[in-house]
Design a protein around this motif. Sequence first.
Motif, PDB file in Angstrom:
ATOM      1  N   PRO A 164       0.805  -1.228   0.000  1.00 58.73           N
ATOM      2  CA  PRO A 164       0.000   0.000   0.000  1.00 58.73           C
ATOM      3  C   PRO A 164       0.839   1.279   0.000  1.00 58.73           C
ATOM      4  CG  PRO A 164      -0.948  -1.604   1.497  1.00 58.73           C
ATOM      5  CD  PRO A 164       0.367  -2.164   1.054  1.00 58.73           C
ATOM      6  N   VAL A 165       1.987   1.230   0.670  1.00 56.31           N
ATOM      7  CA  VAL A 165       2.831   2.428   0.726  1.00 56.31           C
ATOM      8  C   VAL A 165       3.385   2.787  -0.646  1.00 56.31           C
ATOM      9  CG1 VAL A 165       5.006   1.224   1.244  1.00 56.31           C
ATOM     10  CG2 VAL A 165       4.643   3.558   2.091  1.00 56.31           C
ATOM     11  N   MET A 166       3.485   1.816  -1.567  1.00 58.92           N
ATOM     12  CA  MET A 166       3.960   2.112  -2.916  1.00 58.92           C
ATOM     13  C   MET A 166       2.940   2.983  -3.650  1.00 58.92           C
ATOM     14  SD  MET A 166       6.386   1.708  -5.167  1.00 58.92           S
ATOM     15  CE  MET A 166       6.118   3.204  -6.120  1.00 58.92           C
ATOM     16  N   ALA A 167       1.675   2.651  -3.518  1.00 53.99           N
ATOM     17  CA  ALA A 167       0.634   3.450  -4.166  1.00 53.99           C
ATOM     18  C   ALA A 167       0.624   4.861  -3.593  1.00 53.99           C
ATOM     19  CB  ALA A 167      -0.723   2.782  -3.983  1.00 53.99           C
ATOM     20  N   ARG A 168       0.703   4.971  -2.279  1.00 57.08           N
ATOM     21  CA  ARG A 168       0.700   6.297  -1.660  1.00 57.08           C
ATOM     22  C   ARG A 168       1.933   7.100  -2.067  1.00 57.08           C
ATOM     23  NH1 ARG A 168      -1.013   3.258   2.869  1.00 57.08           N
ATOM     24  NH2 ARG A 168       1.050   3.409   3.841  1.00 57.08           N
ATOM     25  N   SER A 169       3.077   6.451  -2.157  1.00 60.69           N
ATOM     26  CA  SER A 169       4.307   7.149  -2.527  1.00 60.69           C
ATOM     27  C   SER A 169       4.229   7.667  -3.956  1.00 60.69           C
ATOM     28  CB  SER A 169       5.511   6.217  -2.372  1.00 60.69           C
ATOM     29  OG  SER A 169       5.694   5.847  -1.022  1.00 60.69           O
ATOM     30  N   ALA A 170       3.701   6.846  -4.874  1.00 60.65           N
ATOM     31  CA  ALA A 170       3.584   7.267  -6.271  1.00 60.65           C
ATOM     32  C   ALA A 170       2.643   8.460  -6.402  1.00 60.65           C
ATOM     33  CB  ALA A 170       3.094   6.097  -7.131  1.00 60.65           C
ATOM     34  N   VAL A 221      10.779   3.124   2.575  1.00 57.69           N
ATOM     35  CA  VAL A 221      11.928   3.787   1.948  1.00 57.69           C
ATOM     36  C   VAL A 221      12.108   3.293   0.516  1.00 57.69           C
ATOM     37  CG1 VAL A 221      14.440   4.056   1.997  1.00 57.69           C
ATOM     38  CG2 VAL A 221      13.117   4.270   4.110  1.00 57.69           C
ATOM     39  N   GLN A 222      11.985   2.002   0.288  1.00 60.44           N
ATOM     40  CA  GLN A 222      12.126   1.462  -1.065  1.00 60.44           C
ATOM     41  C   GLN A 222      11.021   1.991  -1.975  1.00 60.44           C
ATOM     42  OE1 GLN A 222      12.035  -2.682  -0.035  1.00 60.44           O
ATOM     43  NE2 GLN A 222      14.271  -2.886  -0.013  1.00 60.44           N
ATOM     44  N   ALA A 223       9.799   2.044  -1.476  1.00 60.19           N
ATOM     45  CA  ALA A 223       8.687   2.566  -2.267  1.00 60.19           C
ATOM     46  C   ALA A 223       8.926   4.030  -2.628  1.00 60.19           C
ATOM     47  CB  ALA A 223       7.380   2.421  -1.492  1.00 60.19           C
ATOM     48  N   ALA A 224       9.428   4.795  -1.673  1.00 60.11           N
ATOM     49  CA  ALA A 224       9.705   6.209  -1.933  1.00 60.11           C
ATOM     50  C   ALA A 224      10.815   6.365  -2.962  1.00 60.11           C
ATOM     51  CB  ALA A 224      10.081   6.907  -0.628  1.00 60.11           C
ATOM     52  N   ARG A 225      11.819   5.487  -2.912  1.00 65.50           N
ATOM     53  CA  ARG A 225      12.901   5.536  -3.903  1.00 65.50           C
ATOM     54  C   ARG A 225      12.359   5.260  -5.310  1.00 65.50           C
ATOM     55  NH1 ARG A 225      17.974   3.908  -1.512  1.00 65.50           N
ATOM     56  NH2 ARG A 225      18.323   5.307   0.262  1.00 65.50           N
ATOM     57  N   LEU A 226      11.485   4.280  -5.431  1.00 64.40           N
ATOM     58  CA  LEU A 226      10.899   3.983  -6.743  1.00 64.40           C
ATOM     59  C   LEU A 226      10.045   5.148  -7.237  1.00 64.40           C
ATOM     60  CD1 LEU A 226       9.847   0.222  -6.410  1.00 64.40           C
ATOM     61  CD2 LEU A 226      11.829   1.167  -7.607  1.00 64.40           C
ATOM     62  N   ALA A 227       9.278   5.747  -6.328  1.00 65.88           N
ATOM     63  CA  ALA A 227       8.465   6.901  -6.723  1.00 65.88           C
ATOM     64  C   ALA A 227       9.343   8.069  -7.155  1.00 65.88           C
ATOM     65  CB  ALA A 227       7.564   7.320  -5.559  1.00 65.88           C
ATOM     66  N   ALA A 228      10.503   8.193  -6.526  1.00 64.20           N
ATOM     67  CA  ALA A 228      11.392   9.322  -6.814  1.00 64.20           C
ATOM     68  C   ALA A 228      12.005   9.259  -8.200  1.00 64.20           C
ATOM     69  CB  ALA A 228      12.503   9.383  -5.760  1.00 64.20           C
ATOM     70  N   ILE A 229      12.112   8.056  -8.787  1.00 67.70           N
ATOM     71  CA  ILE A 229      12.737   7.951 -10.112  1.00 67.70           C
ATOM     72  C   ILE A 229      11.723   7.990 -11.246  1.00 67.70           C
ATOM     73  CG2 ILE A 229      14.677   6.630  -9.174  1.00 67.70           C
ATOM     74  CD1 ILE A 229      13.476   4.133 -10.522  1.00 67.70           C
ATOM     75  N   LEU A 230      10.430   7.991 -10.915  1.00 62.06           N
ATOM     76  CA  LEU A 230       9.405   7.930 -11.958  1.00 62.06           C
ATOM     77  C   LEU A 230       9.475   9.042 -12.998  1.00 62.06           C
ATOM     78  CD1 LEU A 230       6.224   6.717 -10.041  1.00 62.06           C
ATOM     79  CD2 LEU A 230       7.350   5.578 -11.957  1.00 62.06           C
ATOM     80  N   PRO A 231       9.791  10.282 -12.655  1.00 61.71           N
ATOM     81  CA  PRO A 231       9.800  11.293 -13.723  1.00 61.71           C
ATOM     82  C   PRO A 231      10.933  11.126 -14.739  1.00 61.71           C
ATOM     83  CG  PRO A 231       9.633  12.290 -11.538  1.00 61.71           C
ATOM     84  CD  PRO A 231      10.000  10.871 -11.343  1.00 61.71           C
ATOM     85  N   ASP A 232      12.011  10.461 -14.354  1.00 57.86           N
ATOM     86  CA  ASP A 232      13.170  10.356 -15.253  1.00 57.86           C
ATOM     87  C   ASP A 232      13.872   9.019 -15.004  1.00 57.86           C
ATOM     88  OD1 ASP A 232      15.088  10.927 -17.090  1.00 57.86           O
ATOM     89  OD2 ASP A 232      16.026  12.548 -15.971  1.00 57.86           O
ATOM     90  N   PRO A 233      13.189   7.902 -15.260  1.00 56.83           N
ATOM     91  CA  PRO A 233      13.702   6.597 -14.830  1.00 56.83           C
ATOM     92  C   PRO A 233      14.975   6.140 -15.529  1.00 56.83           C
ATOM     93  CG  PRO A 233      11.782   6.315 -16.236  1.00 56.83           C
ATOM     94  CD  PRO A 233      11.899   7.784 -15.952  1.00 56.83           C
ATOM     95  N   LYS A 234      15.242   6.636 -16.711  1.00 55.78           N
ATOM     96  CA  LYS A 234      16.436   6.182 -17.425  1.00 55.78           C
ATOM     97  C   LYS A 234      17.725   6.787 -16.862  1.00 55.78           C
ATOM     98  CE  LYS A 234      14.860   4.690 -22.007  1.00 55.78           C
ATOM     99  NZ  LYS A 234      13.419   4.774 -21.936  1.00 55.78           N
ATOM    100  N   ARG A 235      17.584   7.901 -16.163  1.00 56.16           N
ATOM    101  CA  ARG A 235      18.779   8.574 -15.647  1.00 56.16           C
ATOM    102  C   ARG A 235      18.860   8.560 -14.126  1.00 56.16           C
ATOM    103  NH1 ARG A 235      19.468  14.287 -18.616  1.00 56.16           N
ATOM    104  NH2 ARG A 235      17.346  14.586 -17.832  1.00 56.16           N
ATOM    105  N   ARG A 236      17.944   7.862 -13.477  1.00 56.83           N
ATOM    106  CA  ARG A 236      17.952   7.787 -12.016  1.00 56.83           C
ATOM    107  C   ARG A 236      17.971   6.336 -11.571  1.00 56.83           C
ATOM    108  NH1 ARG A 236      13.370  12.476 -10.793  1.00 56.83           N
ATOM    109  NH2 ARG A 236      14.483  14.162 -11.855  1.00 56.83           N
ATOM    110  N   ASP A 237      18.554   6.092 -10.434  1.00 50.56           N
ATOM    111  CA  ASP A 237      18.732   4.727  -9.931  1.00 50.56           C
ATOM    112  C   ASP A 237      18.196   4.659  -8.509  1.00 50.56           C
ATOM    113  OD1 ASP A 237      19.795   2.311  -8.849  1.00 50.56           O
ATOM    114  OD2 ASP A 237      21.346   2.315 -10.382  1.00 50.56           O
ATOM    115  N   ALA A 238      17.200   3.789  -8.296  1.00 49.92           N
ATOM    116  CA  ALA A 238      16.602   3.672  -6.968  1.00 49.92           C
ATOM    117  C   ALA A 238      17.515   2.964  -5.985  1.00 49.92           C
ATOM    118  CB  ALA A 238      15.275   2.922  -7.070  1.00 49.92           C
TER     119      ALA A 238
END
Length: 233
Positions: free
Chosen positions: A71-77, A184-201
Amino acid sequence: MARKPAPKKPAPRPLLRRWALRLVLGVAGVFAFFVLLFSFLNPPTTPYMFAEGQRLGGVEQEWADWDDIAPVMARSAVAAEDANYCLHWGFDMAAIRSAVNAGSNRGASTISQQVAKNVFLWHGRSWLRKAMEAGLTPVIETFWSKRRILEVYLNVAEFGNGVFGVQAAARHYFGVDAADLTPVQAARLAAILPDPKRRDAANPTQFVRGRSQAALSGAATIRADGRARCFEG
């Protein structure tokens, strides 16, 4: 007896307009059919995912049902990409006005708009694509629940080069299933969503760490103030 004048041939323009109208209605009907179909059937692929598969020789993607995503993944996204997700009908007008005033479209695209683009259209900045996205978004909002829109989004979003969907992303970056993601992992994945090719979770830069912290805090905030209720209730 005088001969009747030969009937005039119809002008070509009305005929062209009729065929153009039929074409537009036909295309709209096809899109409507697939919007209804994907309200309960998972999309097998997307145009962009298919194109990336052709370019890379394959992609990582495995569908995760809603109950198999932490559930935290959905909220983070939502916190990272569209904090007012539960408050709008597909378009965040306040974000659009803010983006227009700033002379940019960054931050104005909602999760619903991204689903319309990712599932049904192609990537690019053409006016045609944006117009079709604008037409599809309210249709999706009408026939899909907020939870379904978010479920599809999390399964088709690009999280890295050839990595699509939260299940593949959780495995790729952290070696866990989507259901077992930590906050923390969910937040890291959400953080790379705008530019996933240049960011690493898994190996975040200071910038990604900052975005992750904002997503972590935002996920807790929208849970507390009720802005997650439309997909968690």
